[in-house]
Enzyme design. Structure first.
Site, mmCIF file in Angstrom:
data_model
loop_
_atom_site.group_PDB
_atom_site.id
_atom_site.type_symbol
_atom_site.label_atom_id
_atom_site.label_comp_id
_atom_site.label_asym_id
_atom_site.label_seq_id
_atom_site.Cartn_x
_atom_site.Cartn_y
_atom_site.Cartn_z
ATOM 1 N N ARG A 44 -18.606 34.423 9.780
ATOM 2 C CA ARG A 44 -17.274 34.937 9.452
ATOM 3 C C ARG A 44 -16.488 33.802 8.792
ATOM 4 N NH1 ARG A 44 -15.153 31.135 11.436
ATOM 5 N NH2 ARG A 44 -13.159 32.144 11.068
ATOM 6 N N GLY A 45 -15.297 34.162 8.296
ATOM 7 C CA GLY A 45 -14.544 33.201 7.491
ATOM 8 C C GLY A 45 -14.811 33.524 6.029
ATOM 9 N N ALA A 46 -13.735 33.606 5.231
ATOM 10 C CA ALA A 46 -13.863 34.156 3.877
ATOM 11 C C ALA A 46 -14.925 33.460 3.009
ATOM 12 C CB ALA A 46 -12.491 34.142 3.200
ATOM 13 N N ARG A 87 -17.267 43.773 4.850
ATOM 14 C CA ARG A 87 -15.916 43.421 5.332
ATOM 15 C C ARG A 87 -14.957 43.518 4.145
ATOM 16 N NH1 ARG A 87 -14.934 38.645 9.322
ATOM 17 N NH2 ARG A 87 -13.170 39.966 9.833
ATOM 18 N N GLN A 196 -11.192 32.870 17.594
ATOM 19 C CA GLN A 196 -11.804 31.905 16.656
ATOM 20 C C GLN A 196 -11.234 30.498 16.856
ATOM 21 O OE1 GLN A 196 -10.632 34.925 15.789
ATOM 22 N NE2 GLN A 196 -11.780 35.833 14.113
ATOM 23 N N ASP A 237 -7.764 34.689 3.338
ATOM 24 C CA ASP A 237 -8.842 35.636 3.026
ATOM 25 C C ASP A 237 -8.670 36.268 1.655
ATOM 26 O OD1 ASP A 237 -8.832 35.503 6.107
ATOM 27 O OD2 ASP A 237 -10.755 36.386 5.518
#
Ligand code: MRU
Length: 349
Positions: A44-46, A87, A196, A237
């Site tokens: 995860r994380g852009a 996503r 997170q 994001d």
């Protein structure tokens, strides 16, 4: 530590859901498996999901049974749709997949064969991955100009090595400040509901010997009122053409608090996070995640059965509340449609 590894046709991902308890690895050998890993938050994380999606396209090329280039391109388009839908908010994902498809089409137009296109796409994904790490290091260096001596920096979510190819965006600035001897401490919002900040930011900073303390999201105001925060730095994001910035839900209230307490509020992101096709916050899609992520804490239900739960995973901070955006190209401030456009038109350093 490498958390996204391309190993001759297998994508190995450190399972971020298991941190900080254990170092588990999830393997993806198909585009569908890469898309599932993104959707299920293994990665995860852009920027990190952009990189994983790029490898996902390379996996689709490897797995394609097509006998000709047209068939391969059609298989890649199927993978594109799958990966892009995994996503919706982080634009780096669509950006990375588009870059991979463009590379395939350019190669096809130049007469490349199916095996040549497979190799080309693997090389493109590896290049995209490396460029992201370089961008993070440049963000760290550029952001240093905004960090005072003995800085106490508050951050939200995880915009660190784990959320990128490595080094991090917001935590890239933190790391650069630490390396320059300018950092006193990081305050990491725990970042309900996925934690997170508590699980990932605290884990990676502790591993690097960077002083970090975790606080409940609703404690940030107390610290700011006490004058114990010098700078807030977060990731992003998706940044619209006017600078409105989507990031983990809870970012916007921090920006409002920062304004009230006159503390600089800085966004750190590579230029791949800008979405010039979206004029402002109204066009940014906000992912709604399952209510059980809020209703269950450590597997135990804390909301009475039958009570609805709201769970937008991101919010949007208006450009007017952002002191500066730091990219690999430099520092963008003030943040307006004009300065965003100008910043992105500047030649790459
Ligand atoms: O839902 P997540 O964990 O993917 O959300 C991540 C964030 O909001 C990060 O702050 C953002 O992607 C920036 S990562 C460098």
């Amino acid at each position: 530590m490498e958390h996204i590894i391309w190993d001759r046709g297998t994508l190995r991902l450190l399972d971020q859901r298991a941190l900080p308890d254990s170092l588990a690895v999830v393997e993806a050998r198909t585009a569908a498996e890469a898309a599932a890993a993104i959707r299920d938050m293994v990665v995860r994380g852009a920027p990190a999901i952009g990189i994983a999606a790029a490898y996902g396209v390379a996996l689709a090329a490897r797995g394609s049974q097509a006998g000709d280039v047209a068939g391969l391109l059609s298989d890649l388009e199927a993978a594109e749709a799958l990966l892009k839908s995994s996503r919706p908010t982080a634009v780096n994902l669509a950006w990375a997949v588009d870059r991979m498809l463009s590379s395939a089409r350019r190669g096809a137009a130049a007469g490349a064969s199916v095996p040549e296109l497979r190799l080309r796409l693997e090389a493109e994904a590896v290049a995209l991955h490396r460029e992201d790490v370089a961008a993070c290091r440049a963000i760290g260096k550029n952001g240093l100009a905004l960090v005072p001596e003995r800085a106490r920096i508050l951050t939200h979510c995880n915009a660190g090595a784990l959320a990128t190819g490595g080094y991090g965006t917001a935590l890239g600035i933190v790391r650069a400040a630490h390396e320059a001897g300018r950092l006193t401490r990081v305050y990491a919002d725990e970042t309900r509901p996925y934690l997170q900040g508590a699980r990932l930011t605290a884990w990676e900073l502790q591993r690097d010997g960077i002083p970090v303390a975790v606080l409940c999201d609703n404690t940030a105001g107390t610290l700011l009122a006490r004058g114990e925060v010098d700078l807030i730095v977060v990731g992003a994001d998706r940044i619209a053409a006017n600078g409105d910035t989507a990031n983990k839900v809870g970012t916007y209230p921090l920006a409002v608090l920062a304004k009230h307490h006159q503390v600089p509020f800085v966004v750190a992101a590579p230029t791949s996070t800008f979405d010039l096709k979206t004029p402002d916050r109204r066009g940014i899609p906000i992912e709604e995640r399952p209510g059980d992520e809020v209703a269950l804490v450590g597997g135990r239900r804390v909301v009475p059965e039958g009570v609805p739960v709201l769970h937008p995973a991101f919010d949007v901070t208006p450009a007017a509340l952002i002191t500066a955006i730091v990219t690999e190209r430099g520092v963008l401030s003030p943040v307006t449609a004009v300065t965003v456009g100008g910043h992105l038109r500047e030649p790459r350093p």
